[in-house]
Write an enzyme that holds these catalytic residues in place. Structure first.
Site, PDB file in Angstrom:
ATOM      1  N   THR A   1      12.463 -11.007  -5.008  1.00 57.63           N
ATOM      2  CA  THR A   1      13.379 -12.109  -4.754  1.00 57.63           C
ATOM      3  C   THR A   1      14.290 -12.349  -5.946  1.00 57.63           C
ATOM      4  O   THR A   1      15.420 -12.812  -5.801  1.00 57.63           O
ATOM      5  CB  THR A   1      12.592 -13.391  -4.412  1.00 57.63           C
ATOM      6  OG1 THR A   1      11.658 -13.104  -3.363  1.00 57.63           O
ATOM      7  CG2 THR A   1      13.505 -14.504  -3.951  1.00 57.63           C
TER       8      THR A   1
ATOM      9  N   LYS B   1      -1.422  -7.347  -4.409  1.00 55.65           N
ATOM     10  CA  LYS B   1      -0.523  -8.037  -3.483  1.00 55.65           C
ATOM     11  C   LYS B   1      -0.266  -7.092  -2.324  1.00 55.65           C
ATOM     12  O   LYS B   1       0.079  -5.928  -2.531  1.00 55.65           O
ATOM     13  CB  LYS B   1       0.778  -8.401  -4.183  1.00 55.65           C
ATOM     14  CG  LYS B   1       1.797  -9.079  -3.266  1.00 55.65           C
ATOM     15  CD  LYS B   1       3.103  -9.364  -4.002  1.00 55.65           C
ATOM     16  CE  LYS B   1       4.113 -10.060  -3.073  1.00 55.65           C
ATOM     17  NZ  LYS B   1       5.404 -10.310  -3.745  1.00 55.65           N
TER      18      LYS B   1
ATOM     19  N   TYR C   1       1.226  -4.112  -6.413  1.00 53.04           N
ATOM     20  CA  TYR C   1       1.857  -4.482  -5.142  1.00 53.04           C
ATOM     21  C   TYR C   1       1.905  -3.270  -4.228  1.00 53.04           C
ATOM     22  O   TYR C   1       2.578  -2.281  -4.518  1.00 53.04           O
ATOM     23  CB  TYR C   1       3.270  -4.981  -5.427  1.00 53.04           C
ATOM     24  CG  TYR C   1       3.993  -5.646  -4.274  1.00 53.04           C
ATOM     25  CD1 TYR C   1       3.381  -5.877  -3.036  1.00 53.04           C
ATOM     26  CD2 TYR C   1       5.305  -6.062  -4.430  1.00 53.04           C
ATOM     27  CE1 TYR C   1       4.056  -6.490  -2.006  1.00 53.04           C
ATOM     28  CE2 TYR C   1       5.998  -6.684  -3.402  1.00 53.04           C
ATOM     29  CZ  TYR C   1       5.378  -6.906  -2.194  1.00 53.04           C
ATOM     30  OH  TYR C   1       6.051  -7.513  -1.172  1.00 53.04           O
TER      31      TYR C   1
END
Length: 313
Positions: free
Chosen positions: A61, A173, A148
């Site tokens: 993000t 994640k 991740y």
């Protein structure tokens, strides 16, 4: 970093994940595309005032892939200084292991508490290679690492066991939303390993993730409407199914439908929504593009509806 320090960071993150959503802040740019650190500090202070469980600067993000190393240093340094020890700071790192280490060392020097290892660039690798990638990163930095898995990175049960043996790997994640596979991973992992839901617009799948033992999640909505994100988190935590379903039906699912119109809107819409709320985040950087005027109008209405839903509860 000592084992005690790694354990301390893990516990701080565990406590934070139980307390609130995980914040993935936007990175502020000026209209000419240059980094605006002063505006970023202002925006980040507002984010931290809403008590997220942890803050993850310069991740997806935050347009990690659009930052050069000097800009990255400024972003992580600002995040650490604004957080001021009140909230764990987990810096995004990525690309191949050699470049990921360059970013990890910058984050370590800046005072980050941990790093999120973003999926490597381009290459689809075998499981042994995925494990070696993590090992090489861990061998070159003392930062605790959260790995991740999404896109071309998906760990097998055996691979997860192997990376969990690395002393500084503290979490995973997940962005695949393959709940069968994720359940197998959580059952095979050591008890102390952290897991959290990293699906796009994670709230839509939050109940399903919680059902397999992964209640913590990152929230892109928190980047522009922490009131909505925190209301959803509280309702989910408290078993308020009526509020959860109302927010899903009337805000989150329409947001996903809007997000899916154009590639890259998972970030572009978030940044546009923050601008609609007067946040000093500026435009996205190429290759992302800002929303069209029609999509922006739809976003504005949806944002208004979502805020009204929260104020009415």
């Amino acid at each position: 970093m000592t084992l005690n320090t790694v354990q301390d960071v893990t516990q701080r993150l565990r406590d934070g994940m139980a307390r609130g959503v995980l914040s993935f802040p936007l990175t502020s740019f000026r209209d000419d595309g240059s980094l605006d650190v002063d505006s970023y500090r202002t925006y980040l202070a507002d984010q931290l005032a809403t008590a997220p469980g942890a803050v993850f600067p310069a991740c997806g993000t935050g347009e990690f892939t659009a930052l050069d190393e000097d800009e990255y240093r400024e972003v992580i340094t600002a995040a650490v200084e604004v957080a001021d020890g009140r909230t764990p700071v987990v810096a995004g790192i990525g690309y191949g292991w050699a470049q990921a280490l360059r970013f990890a060392r910058i984050a370590e020097e800046a005072g980050a508490d941990a790093a999120l290892v973003l999926p490597h660039y381009l290459v689809k690798a075998p499981q042994d290679g995925l494990v070696e990638q993590v090992r090489r990163i861990a061998s070159g930095t003392g930062l605790p690492l959260i790995v991740y898995q999404r896109d071309q990175v998906a760990f097998s049960v055996d691979s997860l066991r192997r990376i969990a043996e690395i002393p500084t790997v503290i979490g995973l994640k997940d962005g695949h939303s393959d709940l069968d596979r994720l359940q197998r991973l959580t059952l095979a992992a050591p008890e102390e390993l952290l897991f959290f839901n990293g699906a796009a617009t994670a709230e839509v799948q939050a109940r399903a993730y919680a059902a397999v033992g992964v209640p913590a999640y990152s929230s892109a909505v928190h980047a522009f409407a922490p009131e909505i994100a925190n209301a959803f988190f509280a309702a989910l935590r408290d078993g308020d199914d009526a509020t959860v379903e109302r927010l899903l039906r009337d805000f989150y699912v329409p947001l996903v439908e809007l997000r899916d119109r154009v590639p890259g809107y998972a970030v572009s819409l978030v940044k546009a929504a923050a601008r609609l709320r007067g946040k000093p985040v500026g435009p996205v950087r190429a290759p992302l593009t800002d929303p069209s005027s029609g999509d922006l109008a739809d976003l504005e209405k949806l944002l208004k509806d979502g805020l009204n839903l929260v104020s009415a509860t």
